[in-house]
Design a protein around this motif. Structure first.
Motif, mmCIF file in Angstrom:
data_model
loop_
_atom_site.group_PDB
_atom_site.id
_atom_site.type_symbol
_atom_site.label_atom_id
_atom_site.label_comp_id
_atom_site.label_asym_id
_atom_site.label_seq_id
_atom_site.Cartn_x
_atom_site.Cartn_y
_atom_site.Cartn_z
ATOM 1 N N ALA A 170 0.675 -1.134 -0.027
ATOM 2 C CA ALA A 170 0.055 -0.170 0.051
ATOM 3 C C ALA A 170 0.984 1.203 0.017
ATOM 4 N N SER A 171 2.049 0.904 0.476
ATOM 5 C CA SER A 171 2.742 2.386 0.654
ATOM 6 C C SER A 171 3.997 2.557 -0.448
ATOM 7 N N VAL A 172 4.265 1.487 -0.992
ATOM 8 C CA VAL A 172 5.063 1.424 -2.103
ATOM 9 C C VAL A 172 4.589 1.206 -3.339
ATOM 10 N N GLY A 173 3.469 0.527 -3.356
ATOM 11 C CA GLY A 173 2.795 0.307 -4.692
ATOM 12 C C GLY A 173 2.584 1.213 -5.564
ATOM 13 N N PRO A 174 2.054 2.470 -5.312
ATOM 14 C CA PRO A 174 2.129 3.516 -6.392
ATOM 15 C C PRO A 174 3.462 3.937 -6.891
ATOM 16 N N ALA A 175 4.445 3.968 -6.263
ATOM 17 C CA ALA A 175 5.720 4.262 -6.466
ATOM 18 C C ALA A 175 6.460 3.410 -7.721
ATOM 19 N N ILE A 176 6.066 2.138 -7.293
ATOM 20 C CA ILE A 176 6.613 1.160 -8.500
ATOM 21 C C ILE A 176 5.522 0.862 -9.369
ATOM 22 N N GLY A 177 4.444 1.533 -9.488
ATOM 23 C CA GLY A 177 3.638 1.467 -10.783
ATOM 24 C C GLY A 177 2.422 0.411 -10.530
#
Length: 62
Positions: free
Chosen positions: A44-51
């Protein structure tokens, strides 16, 4: 309120099942909750940053 009490009692009785007894120490120590929440929190925290997006996860789950 009575539904919550009944749910608690049902959950407590479910731990008396012999198949569940080996899992009781892990559950009491919090190991199971950490094993489930840590990957979810990470994604949830890193997902948007890695696409990763909800659409991508939905397609991967099919």
């Amino acid at each position: 309120m009575s539904v919550l009490v009944l749910a608690f009692i049902a959950g407590a009785l479910a731990t008396l099942n012999p198949c569940v007894l080996p899992m009781v120490p892990l559950t009491l120590m919090g190991g199971m909750s950490l094993a489930v929440t840590m990957p979810g929190t990470f994604l949830a925290s890193v997902g948007p940053a890695i696409g990763l997006s909800i659409e991508a996860i939905g397609i991967g789950g099919r």
